[in-house]
Design a protein around this motif. Structure first.
Motif, mmCIF file in Angstrom:
data_model
loop_
_atom_site.group_PDB
_atom_site.id
_atom_site.type_symbol
_atom_site.label_atom_id
_atom_site.label_comp_id
_atom_site.label_asym_id
_atom_site.label_seq_id
_atom_site.Cartn_x
_atom_site.Cartn_y
_atom_site.Cartn_z
ATOM 1 N N ARG A 1 -7.538 -6.863 -4.149
ATOM 2 C CA ARG A 1 -6.961 -5.481 -3.616
ATOM 3 C C ARG A 1 -7.881 -4.250 -4.143
ATOM 4 O O ARG A 1 -8.037 -3.536 -3.208
ATOM 5 C CB ARG A 1 -5.585 -5.180 -4.180
ATOM 6 C CG ARG A 1 -4.752 -4.257 -3.388
ATOM 7 C CD ARG A 1 -3.497 -4.182 -4.171
ATOM 8 N NE ARG A 1 -2.755 -3.027 -3.370
ATOM 9 C CZ ARG A 1 -3.068 -1.684 -3.581
ATOM 10 N NH1 ARG A 1 -4.007 -1.347 -4.126
ATOM 11 N NH2 ARG A 1 -2.227 -0.789 -2.910
ATOM 12 N N SER A 2 -8.454 -4.207 -5.222
ATOM 13 C CA SER A 2 -9.010 -2.916 -5.579
ATOM 14 C C SER A 2 -10.365 -2.999 -4.983
ATOM 15 O O SER A 2 -10.860 -1.779 -5.141
ATOM 16 C CB SER A 2 -8.952 -3.165 -7.000
ATOM 17 O OG SER A 2 -9.926 -4.323 -7.581
ATOM 18 N N ARG A 3 -11.077 -4.027 -4.581
ATOM 19 C CA ARG A 3 -12.296 -3.818 -3.940
ATOM 20 C C ARG A 3 -12.330 -3.948 -2.406
ATOM 21 O O ARG A 3 -13.397 -4.143 -1.654
ATOM 22 C CB ARG A 3 -13.072 -4.751 -4.488
ATOM 23 C CG ARG A 3 -12.835 -6.042 -4.400
ATOM 24 C CD ARG A 3 -13.814 -7.215 -4.976
ATOM 25 N NE ARG A 3 -13.979 -7.056 -6.531
ATOM 26 C CZ ARG A 3 -15.149 -6.640 -7.124
ATOM 27 N NH1 ARG A 3 -16.040 -5.826 -6.597
ATOM 28 N NH2 ARG A 3 -14.848 -6.628 -8.385
ATOM 29 N N THR B 1 -1.261 7.354 -0.045
ATOM 30 C CA THR B 1 -2.579 7.770 -0.329
ATOM 31 C C THR B 1 -3.264 6.687 0.145
ATOM 32 O O THR B 1 -4.552 6.617 -0.297
ATOM 33 C CB THR B 1 -2.479 7.840 -1.872
ATOM 34 O OG1 THR B 1 -1.879 6.670 -2.634
ATOM 35 C CG2 THR B 1 -1.908 9.213 -2.374
ATOM 36 N N GLU B 2 -2.747 5.436 0.445
ATOM 37 C CA GLU B 2 -3.596 4.367 0.676
ATOM 38 C C GLU B 2 -3.658 3.697 1.880
ATOM 39 O O GLU B 2 -4.130 2.412 2.435
ATOM 40 C CB GLU B 2 -2.916 3.071 -0.406
ATOM 41 C CG GLU B 2 -3.058 3.447 -1.866
ATOM 42 C CD GLU B 2 -2.580 2.469 -2.745
ATOM 43 O OE1 GLU B 2 -3.275 2.346 -3.683
ATOM 44 O OE2 GLU B 2 -1.756 1.660 -2.381
ATOM 45 N N TYR C 1 0.786 -1.135 -0.040
ATOM 46 C CA TYR C 1 -0.094 0.009 -0.101
ATOM 47 C C TYR C 1 0.826 1.345 0.027
ATOM 48 O O TYR C 1 2.142 1.330 0.709
ATOM 49 C CB TYR C 1 -0.971 -0.001 1.109
ATOM 50 C CG TYR C 1 -1.988 -0.949 1.273
ATOM 51 C CD1 TYR C 1 -3.132 -0.822 0.404
ATOM 52 C CD2 TYR C 1 -1.755 -2.135 2.008
ATOM 53 C CE1 TYR C 1 -3.948 -1.724 0.207
ATOM 54 C CE2 TYR C 1 -2.727 -3.216 1.820
ATOM 55 C CZ TYR C 1 -4.052 -3.035 1.130
ATOM 56 O OH TYR C 1 -5.117 -3.867 0.972
ATOM 57 N N ASP C 2 0.642 2.305 -0.871
ATOM 58 C CA ASP C 2 1.368 3.362 -0.815
ATOM 59 C C ASP C 2 1.005 4.279 0.344
ATOM 60 O O ASP C 2 -0.281 4.553 0.671
ATOM 61 C CB ASP C 2 0.780 4.213 -2.118
ATOM 62 C CG ASP C 2 1.528 5.575 -2.170
ATOM 63 O OD1 ASP C 2 2.440 6.015 -1.235
ATOM 64 O OD2 ASP C 2 1.467 6.241 -3.409
ATOM 65 N N SER D 1 -6.496 0.427 5.177
ATOM 66 C CA SER D 1 -5.546 0.438 3.921
ATOM 67 C C SER D 1 -6.509 0.231 2.853
ATOM 68 O O SER D 1 -7.512 -0.854 2.804
ATOM 69 C CB SER D 1 -4.384 -0.255 3.849
ATOM 70 O OG SER D 1 -3.786 -0.678 4.979
ATOM 71 N N GLY D 2 -6.244 0.744 1.551
ATOM 72 C CA GLY D 2 -7.251 0.076 0.462
ATOM 73 C C GLY D 2 -6.799 1.115 -0.773
ATOM 74 O O GLY D 2 -5.643 1.913 -0.681
ATOM 75 N N PRO D 3 -7.352 0.891 -1.771
ATOM 76 C CA PRO D 3 -7.262 1.700 -3.006
ATOM 77 C C PRO D 3 -7.438 3.220 -2.795
ATOM 78 O O PRO D 3 -8.043 3.493 -1.956
ATOM 79 C CB PRO D 3 -8.340 1.283 -4.100
ATOM 80 C CG PRO D 3 -8.741 0.271 -3.424
ATOM 81 C CD PRO D 3 -8.563 0.026 -1.886
ATOM 82 N N ALA D 4 -6.490 4.055 -3.458
ATOM 83 C CA ALA D 4 -6.235 5.610 -3.220
ATOM 84 C C ALA D 4 -8.034 6.150 -3.112
ATOM 85 O O ALA D 4 -8.157 7.019 -2.226
ATOM 86 C CB ALA D 4 -5.686 6.357 -3.715
ATOM 87 N N ASP D 5 -8.529 5.847 -3.993
ATOM 88 C CA ASP D 5 -10.023 6.312 -4.108
ATOM 89 C C ASP D 5 -10.783 6.041 -2.865
ATOM 90 O O ASP D 5 -11.663 6.917 -2.355
ATOM 91 C CB ASP D 5 -10.702 6.183 -5.302
ATOM 92 C CG ASP D 5 -10.918 4.624 -5.826
ATOM 93 O OD1 ASP D 5 -10.229 3.894 -4.994
ATOM 94 O OD2 ASP D 5 -11.633 4.334 -6.617
#
Ligand SMILES: Cc1ncc(COP(=O)(O)O)c(C=O)c1O
Length: 387
Positions: free
Chosen positions: A224-226, A91-92, A87-88, A248-252
């Motif tokens: 990961r994306s959901r 942003t994540e 995870y970034d 943690s998760g995708p940035a959006d």
């Protein structure tokens, strides 16, 4: 207070079955409590010292809404090292006031009014309430001891409607101690993908695992994306009172959580964030030590309960045993109440954790070995009368 001042959704929230019970326990003497859902250990000293140093260094201000960058980097490195997921930190990852806040943020961020969240039960007592508070509708799907409290794919799929938005899972599980197998989680993943659902995976107990492997949900193919992954420090590092966790998760998705977090919390406690950095840096040996002691107690309580004639599923995670008490002919509330009154042992009725918990009680082994031995002696007397 005039009840009408409160919003309907608040009035309709059921008080936690655990609280009700512990209000009674608090008035009694000589009780051995197997009811507590938190480590009996105090936070390891190097972590405490880091918190003290942070205060003494004048770190008494807000941090970034996302949390200290150094902590987000440490969380990110920790998840990479433990589960192999990246995870970034920019942003994540958002640092929260425990998984409790992370649950609140996740539900508030993803739910439109009336959208449904599927919750396998028995589960942590807050899940249903978090969905309701966010304007959603919890849809409970019971799990069963004969399936080792794993989710039945057909039952999960049958619960899906056009309004289903997400599945909220919690393994290692509170209250059952179940750890999900990769095969079981792959089924959840398949269904999440088929119906395009968000998965919120509460992995607060991910380091309290005995003899099996924990599968981190977003590491599964295409997940990961959901997935919003929730984790924290309360249980692994004995830090419940510091109130610190993360999502943690995708940035959006994380951006949505932070939007609510910035207006409700601003930033997680700064002292606790500094302590959490230290926990990730030096905590491993302490976690290993506490896990070994939980495991010793786990073996004592599981074999003890089985010997008393209370069939107890072998828990491989967290710090709870979940015996079936049907043999006594009592329901779980009556069992817990009588055990408390007659033998002064506190356990939590399984029905407090939703359908699927009925007929069971939760016994926490986050209490001293000797106290568990004494609780088992008292329960033996109880079972002589009621078994
Ligand atoms: C499964 C689960 N999730 C979340 C929580 C809340 O934890 P935190 O202290 O991180 O808010 C608990 C606490 O008992 C729990 O058992």
């Amino acid at each position: 207070m005039n009840k009408s001042y409160l919003a309907e959704r608040v009035v309709n929230l059921k008080p936690s079955g655990i609280r009700k019970f512990f209000d009674i326990v608090a008035t009694m003497k000589d009780v051995i409590s197997l009811g507590i859902g938190e480590p009996d250990f105090v936070t390891p000293d190097p972590i405490v010292q880091a918190g003290i140093r942070s205060l003494q260094a004048g770190e008494t201000h807000y941090t970034s809404n996302f949390g200290m960058f150094e902590l987000r980097e440490a969380v990110s490195a920790h998840l990479q090292g433990l589960h192999g997921i990246e995870y970034d930190p920019a942003t994540e990852v958002v640092i929260t006031v425990g998984v409790s806040e992370a649950l609140y943020l996740s539900m508030s961020a993803i739910l439109n009014p009336g959208e449904e969240v599927i919750i396998p039960t028995p589960c942590f007592v807050s899940y249903q309430a978090e969905v309701i508070m966010a304007g959603g509708v919890p849809v409970e799907v019971p799990t069963f001891v004969e399936d080792e409290f794993l989710i039945r794919p057909d039952a999960l799929e049958a619960a899906i409607t056009p309004r289903t938005k997400a599945i909220l899972i919690g393994y290692p599980n509170n209250p059952t101690g179940a750890v999900a197998t990769r095969a079981a989680l792959l089924e959840v993943a398949r269904i999440a993908e088929k119906y395009d659902l968000v998965v919120v995976s509460d992995e607060l107990y991910d380091q309290l695992i005995y003899g099996v492997a924990h599968v981190c949900f977003p590491t599964l193919p295409e997940m990961r994306s959901r997935t919003i992954l929730l984790g924290g420090f309360s249980k692994n590092y004995a830090m419940t009172g510091w109130r610190i966790g993360y999502a943690s998760g995708p940035a959006d998705l994380i951006k949505g959580l932070v939007r609510i977090h910035q207006y409700t919390i601003m930033s997680a406690p700064t002292t606790a964030q500094s302590a959490a950095i230290q926990a990730l840096q030096v905590g491993k040996s302490h976690v290993d030590g506490m896990r070994a002691e939980y495991d010793r107690r786990r073996r004592l309580i599981v074999s003890g309960l089985n010997q008393l004639g209370l069939p107890t599923f072998e828990p491989h995670g967290a710090f709870y045993a979940f015996p079936n008490i049907a043999v006594t002919g009592m329901d779980d509330e009556t069992f817990a109440q009588k055990l408390l009154e007659e033998e002064r042992v506190a356990v939590v009725p399984g029905s407090a954790f939703g359908p699927g918990g009925e007929g069971f009680v939760r016994c926490s082994y986050a209490t001293a070995y000797e106290k568990i031995e004494e609780a088992l002696r008292r329960m033996e007397k109880f079972m002589h009368r009621h078994g």
